[in-house]
Design a protein around this motif. Structure first.
Motif, PDB file in Angstrom:
ATOM      1  N   GLY A   1       0.785  -1.228   0.000  1.00 48.46           N
ATOM      2  CA  GLY A   1       0.000   0.000   0.000  1.00 48.46           C
ATOM      3  C   GLY A   1       0.813   1.271   0.000  1.00 48.46           C
TER       4      GLY A   1
ATOM      5  N   TRP B   1      -6.601   3.320  -4.723  1.00 51.11           N
ATOM      6  CA  TRP B   1      -5.154   3.437  -4.486  1.00 51.11           C
ATOM      7  C   TRP B   1      -4.389   3.714  -5.770  1.00 51.11           C
TER       8      TRP B   1
ATOM      9  N   ASN C   1      -0.963   5.946  -6.350  1.00 53.14           N
ATOM     10  CA  ASN C   1       0.239   5.114  -6.279  1.00 53.14           C
ATOM     11  C   ASN C   1       0.601   4.403  -7.578  1.00 53.14           C
TER      12      ASN C   1
END
Length: 306
Positions: A96, A130, A134
């Protein structure tokens, strides 16, 4: 340049035999360049087969690729050895805080389920969110693409009254797209699904652009610049015999299934199927990798900042 994968991953020997350039970690460390970090979130039951298929395509470019294999954190696979999963896969919860230049989210044989009924749907929605902070570019494939377009835009998947199964002609609807560089006006692509995305619902979202489509099986490749994503609902990554494996499995199980159309010579399952999509598969994934290379920040901490 080669694709960087562990020397013990089954794909390493498979790709080496096929002439694809592969590189283990020791040799990669000697090259003074930044490889592109590409992750594969593998939702398919046959993990090793899927690894081979995507590694073959993204490893055929002139760039060094570092491939990371990801899985859903709590979902347990029943079709791949636990030792393989423990050796090569990391759960999403462990990455993550990391940044990736690209992410592929594969399909999954769960089309009959509503998205919210999938046991890892909540975590997958976190993955998709996410990606916006990212991941520089995300490629959703088949069910993975349908999940993304539904999550970000509410575009629904619709059940078909019979399986779309075979090799279908698709029109090049955006010849100037960098993702279709080198594409013919038409191409053939394997299709294997019980659901569809409808073009009218895609057209209702102004930010989406259909790049490939078929009169028989609908939109295929959709660009989503707002989320730095591509969605493909069919299977350029398939091996020559993947549709045959699916057909033979269903016949053996007694599952009603039509012969995959336009796949076997003369539509005769006794004949050896011909691969008529390989070159376009390499073009599409090579173009995707090239676009990532051209646009991703060298400083990976900047991914998702723009």
């Amino acid at each position: 340049m080669p694709i960087k994968i562990p020397a013990t991953l089954p794909a390493y020997d498979v790709l080496t035999r096929e002439g694809v350039m592969v590189l283990d970690e020791e040799l990669a460390a000697r090259q003074d360049i930044r490889p592109l970090r590409i992750a594969l979130l593998n939702l398919m039951p046959k993990k090793i087969q899927t690894e081979n298929q995507f590694a073959r395509l993204i490893g055929a470019t002139p760039l060094q690729i570092e491939l990371s294999l990801l899985r859903m954190s709590d979902h347990k696979t029943r079709n791949t050895a636990a030792a393989h999963m423990a050796s090569f896969y990391r759960p999403f919860e462990d990455v993550g805080d990391e940044k990736f230049d690209g992410l592929i989210i594969t399909g999954a044989p769960i089309e009959h389920l509503a998205f919210e009924d999938v046991d890892y749907w909540d975590e997958l929605t976190r993955v998709m969110d996410w990606t916006q902070t990212n991941v520089h570019s995300t490629f959703g494939v088949c069910w993975g693409g349908m999940a993304m377009i539904n999550h970000f835009y509410g575009v629904k998947k619709h059940m078909l009254d019979h399986k779309a199964f075979g090799c279908f002609r698709h029109r090049n609807l955006a010849p100037s797209s960098p993702y279709l560089r080198g594409f013919s006006d038409e191409c053939v692509m394997p299709v294997s699904r019980w659901t569809e995305i409808r073009q009218a619902e895609v057209d209702a979202v102004p930010t989406l652009r259909t790049l490939l489509g078929s009169a028989e099986v609908g939109p295929c490749l959709i660009e989503d610049p707002a989320h730095r994503a591509l969605y493909v609902f069919n299977h350029f990554e398939y091996d020559s015999d993947t549709l045959k494996q699916e057909y033979d499995r269903d016949v053996a199980d007694g599952t009603p299934i039509n012969v995959p159309g336009n796949y076997y010579p003369g539509d005769n399952p006794a004949q050896q199927p011909l691969n008529r999509w390989r070159s376009h598969a390499h073009l599409l994934y090579g173009n995707w990798i090239n676009e990532i290379y051209q646009t991703t920040p060298f400083d990976m901490s900047l991914i998702g900042k723009d």
